[in-house]
Design a protein around this motif. Sequence first.
Motif, PDB file in Angstrom:
ATOM      1  N   ASP A  86       0.815  -1.221   0.000  1.00 49.89           N
ATOM      2  CA  ASP A  86       0.000   0.000   0.000  1.00 49.89           C
ATOM      3  C   ASP A  86       0.849   1.272   0.000  1.00 49.89           C
ATOM      4  OD1 ASP A  86      -2.260  -1.537  -0.070  1.00 49.89           O
ATOM      5  OD2 ASP A  86      -2.662  -1.409   2.085  1.00 49.89           O
ATOM      6  N   PRO A  87       1.914   1.371   0.834  1.00 51.42           N
ATOM      7  CA  PRO A  87       2.733   2.592   0.785  1.00 51.42           C
ATOM      8  C   PRO A  87       3.396   2.798  -0.573  1.00 51.42           C
ATOM      9  CG  PRO A  87       3.160   1.369   2.801  1.00 51.42           C
ATOM     10  CD  PRO A  87       2.335   0.483   1.934  1.00 51.42           C
ATOM     11  N   ALA A 117      10.151   2.560 -12.303  1.00 47.91           N
ATOM     12  CA  ALA A 117      11.363   1.748 -12.132  1.00 47.91           C
ATOM     13  C   ALA A 117      12.439   2.494 -11.352  1.00 47.91           C
ATOM     14  CB  ALA A 117      11.910   1.329 -13.499  1.00 47.91           C
ATOM     15  N   ALA A 118      12.394   3.829 -11.341  1.00 45.97           N
ATOM     16  CA  ALA A 118      13.410   4.620 -10.631  1.00 45.97           C
ATOM     17  C   ALA A 118      13.220   4.593  -9.118  1.00 45.97           C
ATOM     18  CB  ALA A 118      13.387   6.064 -11.131  1.00 45.97           C
ATOM     19  N   LEU A 119      12.081   4.121  -8.639  1.00 44.74           N
ATOM     20  CA  LEU A 119      11.848   4.056  -7.200  1.00 44.74           C
ATOM     21  C   LEU A 119      12.675   2.920  -6.588  1.00 44.74           C
ATOM     22  CD1 LEU A 119       7.965   4.520  -7.132  1.00 44.74           C
ATOM     23  CD2 LEU A 119       9.711   6.236  -6.644  1.00 44.74           C
ATOM     24  N   ASP A 120      13.288   3.177  -5.446  1.00 47.20           N
ATOM     25  CA  ASP A 120      14.160   2.188  -4.805  1.00 47.20           C
ATOM     26  C   ASP A 120      13.460   0.862  -4.509  1.00 47.20           C
ATOM     27  OD1 ASP A 120      16.565   3.525  -4.862  1.00 47.20           O
ATOM     28  OD2 ASP A 120      16.243   4.537  -2.949  1.00 47.20           O
ATOM     29  N   PRO A 121      12.216   0.868  -4.036  1.00 53.55           N
ATOM     30  CA  PRO A 121      11.602  -0.423  -3.698  1.00 53.55           C
ATOM     31  C   PRO A 121      11.211  -1.277  -4.905  1.00 53.55           C
ATOM     32  CG  PRO A 121      10.567   1.405  -2.495  1.00 53.55           C
ATOM     33  CD  PRO A 121      11.399   1.995  -3.569  1.00 53.55           C
ATOM     34  N   GLU A 141       8.163  -5.891  -6.265  1.00 54.88           N
ATOM     35  CA  GLU A 141       8.724  -5.099  -5.166  1.00 54.88           C
ATOM     36  C   GLU A 141       9.924  -5.813  -4.546  1.00 54.88           C
ATOM     37  OE1 GLU A 141       7.162  -2.652  -1.208  1.00 54.88           O
ATOM     38  OE2 GLU A 141       5.786  -3.851  -2.422  1.00 54.88           O
ATOM     39  N   ARG A 142      10.936  -5.035  -4.207  1.00 55.32           N
ATOM     40  CA  ARG A 142      12.116  -5.594  -3.547  1.00 55.32           C
ATOM     41  C   ARG A 142      11.761  -6.047  -2.131  1.00 55.32           C
ATOM     42  NH1 ARG A 142      16.616  -4.432  -6.565  1.00 55.32           N
ATOM     43  NH2 ARG A 142      16.398  -2.720  -8.042  1.00 55.32           N
ATOM     44  N   VAL A 143      12.369  -7.145  -1.719  1.00 54.05           N
ATOM     45  CA  VAL A 143      12.118  -7.697  -0.392  1.00 54.05           C
ATOM     46  C   VAL A 143      13.288  -7.331   0.526  1.00 54.05           C
ATOM     47  CG1 VAL A 143      11.729  -9.798   0.939  1.00 54.05           C
ATOM     48  CG2 VAL A 143      10.820  -9.609  -1.391  1.00 54.05           C
ATOM     49  N   PRO A 144      13.054  -6.618   1.614  1.00 52.97           N
ATOM     50  CA  PRO A 144      14.144  -6.298   2.544  1.00 52.97           C
ATOM     51  C   PRO A 144      14.769  -7.570   3.106  1.00 52.97           C
ATOM     52  CG  PRO A 144      12.220  -4.938   3.001  1.00 52.97           C
ATOM     53  CD  PRO A 144      11.780  -5.994   2.027  1.00 52.97           C
ATOM     54  N   ALA A 145      16.097  -7.621   3.086  1.00 49.20           N
ATOM     55  CA  ALA A 145      16.801  -8.806   3.576  1.00 49.20           C
ATOM     56  C   ALA A 145      17.778  -8.475   4.688  1.00 49.20           C
ATOM     57  CB  ALA A 145      17.549  -9.493   2.431  1.00 49.20           C
ATOM     58  N   LEU A 154      19.329   4.429   9.388  1.00 52.98           N
ATOM     59  CA  LEU A 154      19.177   3.030   9.010  1.00 52.98           C
ATOM     60  C   LEU A 154      18.491   2.923   7.652  1.00 52.98           C
ATOM     61  CD1 LEU A 154      17.931   1.624  12.441  1.00 52.98           C
ATOM     62  CD2 LEU A 154      20.243   1.434  11.492  1.00 52.98           C
ATOM     63  N   VAL A 155      18.936   1.929   6.868  1.00 49.50           N
ATOM     64  CA  VAL A 155      18.377   1.706   5.531  1.00 49.50           C
ATOM     65  C   VAL A 155      18.137   0.220   5.342  1.00 49.50           C
ATOM     66  CG1 VAL A 155      18.708   1.967   3.050  1.00 49.50           C
ATOM     67  CG2 VAL A 155      19.596   3.714   4.602  1.00 49.50           C
ATOM     68  N   LEU A 156      16.985  -0.118   4.785  1.00 54.71           N
ATOM     69  CA  LEU A 156      16.698  -1.505   4.418  1.00 54.71           C
ATOM     70  C   LEU A 156      17.303  -1.801   3.051  1.00 54.71           C
ATOM     71  CD1 LEU A 156      12.932  -1.708   5.463  1.00 54.71           C
ATOM     72  CD2 LEU A 156      14.843  -2.854   6.588  1.00 54.71           C
ATOM     73  N   LEU A 157      17.966  -2.957   2.929  1.00 54.07           N
ATOM     74  CA  LEU A 157      18.557  -3.388   1.663  1.00 54.07           C
ATOM     75  C   LEU A 157      17.959  -4.732   1.282  1.00 54.07           C
ATOM     76  CD1 LEU A 157      22.353  -2.739   2.452  1.00 54.07           C
ATOM     77  CD2 LEU A 157      20.700  -1.112   1.518  1.00 54.07           C
ATOM     78  N   ASP A 158      17.917  -4.998  -0.026  1.00 50.81           N
ATOM     79  CA  ASP A 158      17.498  -6.329  -0.446  1.00 50.81           C
ATOM     80  C   ASP A 158      18.710  -7.253  -0.485  1.00 50.81           C
ATOM     81  OD1 ASP A 158      18.905  -5.718  -2.755  1.00 50.81           O
ATOM     82  OD2 ASP A 158      17.180  -5.810  -4.089  1.00 50.81           O
ATOM     83  N   ALA A 159      18.521  -8.482  -0.977  1.00 52.31           N
ATOM     84  CA  ALA A 159      19.594  -9.476  -0.932  1.00 52.31           C
ATOM     85  C   ALA A 159      20.750  -9.152  -1.858  1.00 52.31           C
ATOM     86  CB  ALA A 159      19.027 -10.857  -1.277  1.00 52.31           C
ATOM     87  N   THR A 160      20.572  -8.185  -2.775  1.00 52.77           N
ATOM     88  CA  THR A 160      21.665  -7.777  -3.658  1.00 52.77           C
ATOM     89  C   THR A 160      22.396  -6.543  -3.137  1.00 52.77           C
ATOM     90  OG1 THR A 160      20.299  -6.307  -5.036  1.00 52.77           O
ATOM     91  CG2 THR A 160      20.345  -8.655  -5.615  1.00 52.77           C
ATOM     92  N   GLY A 161      21.867  -5.945  -2.058  1.00 53.69           N
ATOM     93  CA  GLY A 161      22.474  -4.727  -1.524  1.00 53.69           C
ATOM     94  C   GLY A 161      21.835  -3.457  -2.039  1.00 53.69           C
TER      95      GLY A 161
END
Length: 284
Positions: A86-87, A117-121, A141-145, A154-161
């Motif tokens: 939703d966000p 596509a330019a949005l981080d998530p 959507e990217r999954v925080p890992a 603090l920043v959430l990153l996915d499995a690729t960084g």
Amino acid sequence: MRQVTRRDPAPSRIAYRMQRLLLTPLFWRALLWGLPLALVLGGTGLWLSDADRRQALVEGATELRRQIEERPEFMVQIMAVEGASDPLAAEIREILHLRLPVSSFDLDLQEVRDLVAALDPVAGVRVAVRPGGVLQVDVEERVPAIVQRRSEGLVLLDATGHPVAPLAAREDRADLPLVAGTGASRAVPEALALYAAAEPIAPEMRGLVRVGERRWDVVLSGGRRILLPEAGALRALDQAIALHQAQDLLTRDVDVVDLRNPRRPTLRLGRHGTEQLLQARSDR
């Protein structure tokens, strides 16, 4: 007696060529099609030479195009965002800022795709106009890992960084591992592998710190550390865990387990451990 000059009955050279030309099929085709075409083009050019006529022609063509583009079957009435939380869906609608209904001819689908596509998530996006006037935006959507601690927060990153989103407080994602240090985001896959290998000492784990953008320190409770080498970090961590399981290493008063040189592991004792060692030596 006066001499009379007889006229040569043979045609002249020019007359002969004209006769040959009249007998050529190509000439007749050119005459049959070229002459009417020339008359049409000439008449059209003469008609368009008037500025008012040209203006009326342009306005008529513009109005015809407008009527076609605004036909109901070409109008986009709603936008559907699928695959996004939703966000993120709200953020997509905000950055696109589409005023619906709008003609599909006025929509630049490539621009829409690029903005989303330019949005981080967003890891991937597909955009299309579906029958019924629906602008379909399918989002992966990217999954925080993992959580990275940076100077700005603090920043959430996915499995690729890749960054996913800022994080207000560590407690909000206490379920995710923590990394810090310059270059940590570029080594997230290795960090996740180290966290998976450290499962036996998970209660003691506090995070990983990237040192010199080339190696990791494992931070344990109480500020204790396991210093891993630049190469073979996973193997060195397995060695430390095996040592702990065999001799309860991490329950002792040890501040640092230095494995940067796997052939010569080094222990740095805490204050209490050092005092005990000195006392034992003095008792000998």
